[in-house]
Design a protein around this motif. Structure first.
Motif, PDB file in Angstrom:
ATOM      1  N   ASN A   2       0.823  -1.203   0.000  1.00 43.36           N
ATOM      2  CA  ASN A   2       0.000   0.000   0.000  1.00 43.36           C
ATOM      3  C   ASN A   2       0.859   1.256   0.000  1.00 43.36           C
ATOM      4  O   ASN A   2       0.459   2.274  -0.546  1.00 43.36           O
ATOM      5  CB  ASN A   2      -0.961   0.002   1.189  1.00 43.36           C
ATOM      6  CG  ASN A   2      -2.027  -1.073   1.045  1.00 43.36           C
ATOM      7  OD1 ASN A   2      -2.362  -1.462  -0.055  1.00 43.36           O
ATOM      8  ND2 ASN A   2      -2.529  -1.557   2.149  1.00 43.36           N
ATOM      9  N   THR A   3       2.038   1.185   0.613  1.00 43.60           N
ATOM     10  CA  THR A   3       2.937   2.332   0.626  1.00 43.60           C
ATOM     11  C   THR A   3       3.425   2.641  -0.776  1.00 43.60           C
ATOM     12  O   THR A   3       3.504   3.805  -1.168  1.00 43.60           O
ATOM     13  CB  THR A   3       4.137   2.055   1.553  1.00 43.60           C
ATOM     14  OG1 THR A   3       3.652   1.780   2.854  1.00 43.60           O
ATOM     15  CG2 THR A   3       5.073   3.233   1.606  1.00 43.60           C
ATOM     16  N   LYS A   5       1.901   1.968  -3.641  1.00 37.48           N
ATOM     17  CA  LYS A   5       0.771   2.545  -4.370  1.00 37.48           C
ATOM     18  C   LYS A   5       0.527   3.988  -3.940  1.00 37.48           C
ATOM     19  O   LYS A   5       0.299   4.863  -4.783  1.00 37.48           O
ATOM     20  CB  LYS A   5      -0.493   1.719  -4.180  1.00 37.48           C
ATOM     21  CG  LYS A   5      -1.654   2.249  -5.016  1.00 37.48           C
ATOM     22  CD  LYS A   5      -2.842   1.344  -4.971  1.00 37.48           C
ATOM     23  CE  LYS A   5      -4.012   1.814  -5.781  1.00 37.48           C
ATOM     24  NZ  LYS A   5      -4.064   3.183  -6.233  1.00 37.48           N
ATOM     25  N   ALA A   6       0.605   4.240  -2.654  1.00 39.18           N
ATOM     26  CA  ALA A   6       0.416   5.605  -2.150  1.00 39.18           C
ATOM     27  C   ALA A   6       1.495   6.542  -2.686  1.00 39.18           C
ATOM     28  O   ALA A   6       1.202   7.695  -3.037  1.00 39.18           O
ATOM     29  CB  ALA A   6       0.410   5.603  -0.629  1.00 39.18           C
ATOM     30  N   ASP A   9       0.673   7.197  -6.332  1.00 39.60           N
ATOM     31  CA  ASP A   9      -0.492   8.092  -6.382  1.00 39.60           C
ATOM     32  C   ASP A   9      -0.097   9.525  -6.055  1.00 39.60           C
ATOM     33  O   ASP A   9      -0.602  10.473  -6.668  1.00 39.60           O
ATOM     34  CB  ASP A   9      -1.581   7.619  -5.418  1.00 39.60           C
ATOM     35  CG  ASP A   9      -2.262   6.341  -5.882  1.00 39.60           C
ATOM     36  OD1 ASP A   9      -2.105   5.970  -7.068  1.00 39.60           O
ATOM     37  OD2 ASP A   9      -2.932   5.695  -5.037  1.00 39.60           O
ATOM     38  N   HIS A  58       2.251  -0.507 -10.149  1.00 37.41           N
ATOM     39  CA  HIS A  58       1.424   0.640  -9.783  1.00 37.41           C
ATOM     40  C   HIS A  58       1.669   1.838 -10.694  1.00 37.41           C
ATOM     41  O   HIS A  58       0.733   2.582 -11.013  1.00 37.41           O
ATOM     42  CB  HIS A  58       1.623   1.005  -8.319  1.00 37.41           C
ATOM     43  CG  HIS A  58       1.094  -0.046  -7.386  1.00 37.41           C
ATOM     44  ND1 HIS A  58      -0.227  -0.452  -7.378  1.00 37.41           N
ATOM     45  CD2 HIS A  58       1.706  -0.784  -6.450  1.00 37.41           C
ATOM     46  CE1 HIS A  58      -0.396  -1.400  -6.477  1.00 37.41           C
ATOM     47  NE2 HIS A  58       0.767  -1.620  -5.894  1.00 37.41           N
TER      48      HIS A  58
END
Length: 65
Positions: A2-3, A5-6, A9, A58
């Motif tokens: 998730n890091t 992807k964050a 983003d 990602h």
């Protein structure tokens, strides 16, 4: 995961796109193979292989139209 992807983003939000991606991460643990801890091998795999895979995944997902 998730890091990563964050982070992608955030770049997209700030810059609009990813024009160039350089997967340049690594680490080193030096030991004779007979003394090399299995958990260190797992860490090396996660940083070098999984990290590059996730960043590419990602970045491509975020920039495809």
């Amino acid at each position: 995961m998730n890091t990563v992807k964050a982070d992608v983003d955030q770049v997209i939000a700030e810059r609009g796109t990813v024009d160039v991606l350089v997967n340049n991460a690594g680490l080193q643990f030096i030991s004779p193979v007979e003394d090399f801890p299995v958990e260190k091998r797992g860490l090396v795999n996660r940083v070098i292989l999984k990290g590059a895979f996730l960043l590419t995944k990602h970045a491509l997902s975020a920039t495809q139209t």
